[in-house]
Scaffold this active site. Structure first.
Site, PDB file in Angstrom:
ATOM      1  N   ASP A  13       1.695  -0.402 -72.660  1.00  0.00           N
ATOM      2  CA  ASP A  13       1.006  -1.576 -73.208  1.00  0.00           C
ATOM      3  C   ASP A  13       1.719  -2.180 -74.422  1.00  0.00           C
ATOM      4  OD1 ASP A  13      -0.992  -0.964 -71.315  1.00  0.00           O
ATOM      5  OD2 ASP A  13      -1.997   0.349 -72.756  1.00  0.00           O
ATOM      6  N   LYS A  16       5.682  -5.224 -72.537  1.00  0.00           N
ATOM      7  CA  LYS A  16       6.877  -5.311 -71.677  1.00  0.00           C
ATOM      8  C   LYS A  16       6.818  -6.529 -70.767  1.00  0.00           C
ATOM      9  CE  LYS A  16       6.121  -1.185 -70.001  1.00  0.00           C
ATOM     10  NZ  LYS A  16       5.103  -0.702 -70.926  1.00  0.00           N
ATOM     11  N   GLY A  40      -0.221  -2.594 -65.934  1.00  0.00           N
ATOM     12  CA  GLY A  40      -0.742  -3.963 -65.896  1.00  0.00           C
ATOM     13  C   GLY A  40       0.096  -4.788 -66.846  1.00  0.00           C
ATOM     14  N   HIS A  41       0.857  -5.716 -66.306  1.00  0.00           N
ATOM     15  CA  HIS A  41       1.734  -6.510 -67.158  1.00  0.00           C
ATOM     16  C   HIS A  41       1.172  -7.917 -67.315  1.00  0.00           C
ATOM     17  CE1 HIS A  41       5.390  -3.701 -66.379  1.00  0.00           C
ATOM     18  NE2 HIS A  41       4.490  -3.191 -67.161  1.00  0.00           N
ATOM     19  N   GLN A 226       4.619   1.850 -68.123  1.00  0.00           N
ATOM     20  CA  GLN A 226       4.142   2.826 -69.114  1.00  0.00           C
ATOM     21  C   GLN A 226       5.130   2.923 -70.286  1.00  0.00           C
ATOM     22  OE1 GLN A 226       4.022   4.079 -65.563  1.00  0.00           O
ATOM     23  NE2 GLN A 226       2.106   2.964 -65.543  1.00  0.00           N
TER      24      GLN A 226
HETATM   25  P1  IMP Z   1      -2.308   7.706 -64.494  1.00  0.00           P
HETATM   26  O1  IMP Z   1      -0.935   7.150 -64.657  1.00  0.00           O
HETATM   27  O2  IMP Z   1      -3.304   6.736 -63.932  1.00  0.00           O
HETATM   28  O3  IMP Z   1      -2.319   9.018 -63.764  1.00  0.00           O
HETATM   29  O4  IMP Z   1      -2.879   8.050 -65.961  1.00  0.00           O
HETATM   30  C1  IMP Z   1      -2.276   9.031 -66.788  1.00  0.00           C
HETATM   31  C2  IMP Z   1      -2.248   8.585 -68.252  1.00  0.00           C
HETATM   32  O5  IMP Z   1      -1.345   7.497 -68.395  1.00  0.00           O
HETATM   33  C3  IMP Z   1      -3.594   8.075 -68.779  1.00  0.00           C
HETATM   34  O6  IMP Z   1      -3.678   8.408 -70.152  1.00  0.00           O
HETATM   35  C4  IMP Z   1      -3.498   6.576 -68.620  1.00  0.00           C
HETATM   36  O7  IMP Z   1      -4.336   5.888 -69.508  1.00  0.00           O
HETATM   37  C5  IMP Z   1      -2.027   6.375 -68.977  1.00  0.00           C
HETATM   38  N1  IMP Z   1      -1.448   5.169 -68.386  1.00  0.00           N
HETATM   39  C6  IMP Z   1      -1.007   4.994 -67.117  1.00  0.00           C
HETATM   40  N2  IMP Z   1      -0.514   3.762 -66.952  1.00  0.00           N
HETATM   41  C7  IMP Z   1      -0.611   3.146 -68.136  1.00  0.00           C
HETATM   42  C8  IMP Z   1      -0.223   1.854 -68.609  1.00  0.00           C
HETATM   43  O8  IMP Z   1       0.345   1.008 -67.896  1.00  0.00           O
HETATM   44  N3  IMP Z   1      -0.505   1.592 -69.909  1.00  0.00           N
HETATM   45  C9  IMP Z   1      -1.072   2.498 -70.724  1.00  0.00           C
HETATM   46  N4  IMP Z   1      -1.442   3.700 -70.348  1.00  0.00           N
HETATM   47  C10 IMP Z   1      -1.212   4.033 -69.058  1.00  0.00           C
END
Ligand code: IMP
Length: 430
Positions: A13, A16, A40-41, A226
């Site tokens: 977040d 990017k 989510g971009h 991420q």
């Molecule tokens: P998962 O990727 O859905 O398995 O989540 C694992 C961890 O990564 C959690 O803490 C999510 O909130 C975090 N996470 C996954 N994708 C994002 C992102 O695009 N932005 C921020 N946090 C993310």
């Protein structure tokens, strides 16, 4: 050769989407290498907010090829909806999207397991995932029973791959108390074949496509998802995502060698946010955190969850810079800091805790106020600046401090959500 990798330097977040959107104008290929629709971009196109979860952020430029690499996991339902939305807006031509034959597919049962596990876990065990099925799909990949895009193109192979999942998944559903959700093999085969019919024409060897573009002198931008601190190997394990979010992930997630990478730009907010559970040394609780969240509109682009907010953490940022071998840093949301009555920063932790050696669980930040901030004139100065020298003195000192700690030059700053609210201090492509 002209390649640039853009990765998150915090817990995701970082902005990017906007930075890639700005830089993609110069690229002929934009390729994503990891993650799925957990990302989510946010893009702002002509004042209109757009959130992409799978399609790379370079999608709005005519002629730019957007590539989803082998390191990604793709939920075809989400992908289809996103493509349709972008096409209605005239932002994505038919032949501009390519998907790796080796990318893995998220099925509804992956999503169901992700959600059930989060619901059933004790507070201590919960990760706080996005519940999009990303973790279970990567688990299946590592367990060698995953379904790839190429498997959707061949009924025999698809049935065989899905059959490999049946026992393991039925057992897992039972363990989670959802016996009624046993896997209906034939229904899934039908669903997968249906996806294969429209995914097939865009499926390709994405590594070869990128390597060929690089060899012929085209500019290729690799877009991360991420951030470094959520990286499966180097992040705040186990509170991480399930893929590689550092620059090294480009090589495995696209299928090119490290010698083809020229530049690596890391994106950091001027402060820090995190969504989901896990350590966050500079997290602000109470009204101070609420103020930063409201000022920065810090709610998840994918899940809408409120993000935890805190000050910029320089030891963690320096580690992220090292992990990705960053050659440039982009600092976003400086305008949000400018709206606050006071700004603090963390330059070290108590007891000299080292984030790499000791982890971040025990890290207690030594915070200090940054001089010069809290003056309402800063916001005006930020918006008026045309170059680095024109930025308010407090902002320049802040950027100097970041460079001093990370040993990485600041190459771009963002002072508002619109693409015009960006100052660049270096060329993206050498
Ligand atoms: P998962 O990727 O859905 O398995 O989540 C694992 C961890 O990564 C959690 O803490 C999510 O909130 C975090 N996470 C996954 N994708 C994002 C992102 O695009 N932005 C921020 N946090 C993310």
């Amino acid at each position: 050769m002209s390649t640039l990798v853009v990765v998150g330097a915090q817990w995701g977040d970082e902005g990017k989407g906007k930075v890639v959107d700005v830089l993609a104008e110069e690229a002929s290929v934009v390729a994503r290498f990891a993650g799925g629709n957990n990302a989510g971009h946010t893009l702002v196109v002509d004042g209109r907010k757009l959130i992409t979860h799978l399609v790379p952020s370079g999608c709005r430029y005519p002629g730019t090829r957007c590539v989803l690499g082998a390191g990604m996991v793709i939920d075809p339902e989400v992908f289809r909806a996103e493509i349709d939305e972008l096409r209605v807006l005239g932002l994505l031509a038919q032949d501009e999207l390519r998907v790796s034959l080796d990318a893995h597919v998220i099925f509804p049962f992956h999503r169901a397991i992700d959600g059930l596990r989060e619901d059933r876990a004790s507070t201590a065990e919960r990760i706080g995932t996005t519940r999009r099925g990303v973790g279970p799909a990567y688990e299946a990949k590592a367990a060698r029973r995953g379904v790839r895009v190429r498997d959707l193109l061949d009924v025999t192979r698809l049935r065989e791959r899905l059959a490999k999942n049946k026992d393991a998944l039925d057992h897992e559903m039972q363990r989670l108390g959802a016996e009624d959700q046993a896997l209906d093999l034939e229904a899934l085969v039908e669903q997968g074949l249906g996806w294969g019919r429209w995914l097939g024409p865009m499926a390709c060897d994405a590594g070869e496509l990128c390597a060929r573009a690089i060899r012929s002198g085209e500019k290729v931008l690799f877009e991360g998802a991420q951030g470094a601190l959520l990286d499966l190997d180097h992040g705040t394990y186990p509170y991480v995502t399930s893929s590689s979010s550092i620059a090294g992930g480009v090589c495995t997630g696209i299928g090119i060698g490290p010698t083809l990478i020229d530049e690596v730009w890391g994106i950091t907010k001027a402060y820090t946010t995190r969504v989901g559970r896990g350590p966050f040394p500079t997290r602000l609780t109470g009204p101070a955190g609420d103020r930063l969240r409201e000022a920065g509109a810090e709610y998840g682009a994918t899940t809408g969850r409120p993000r935890d907010c805190g000050w910029l953490d320089l030891p963690a940022l320096s580690r992220a810079a090292r992990l990705s071998g960053m050659t440039g840093l982009c600092v976003t949301k400086l305008d949000v800091l400018a709206a606050l009555p006071e700004v603090q920063i963390c330059e070290s932790y108590e007891d000299d805790v080292d984030p790499g050696r000791d982890g971040l669980e025990q890290a207690v930040p030594r915070l200090r106020s940054v001089p010069g901030w809290g003056d309402p004139a800063i916001l005006e100065g930020l918006h008026a600046a045309k170059d680095r020298a024109g930025l308010p003195a407090a902002v320049r000192a802040y950027l100097d401090l970041i460079e001093e700690h990370t040993q990485v030059p600041v190459v771009l700053v963002s002072v508002g959500p619109d693409r015009a609210q960006t100052l660049r201090f270096a060329d993206a492509f050498s």
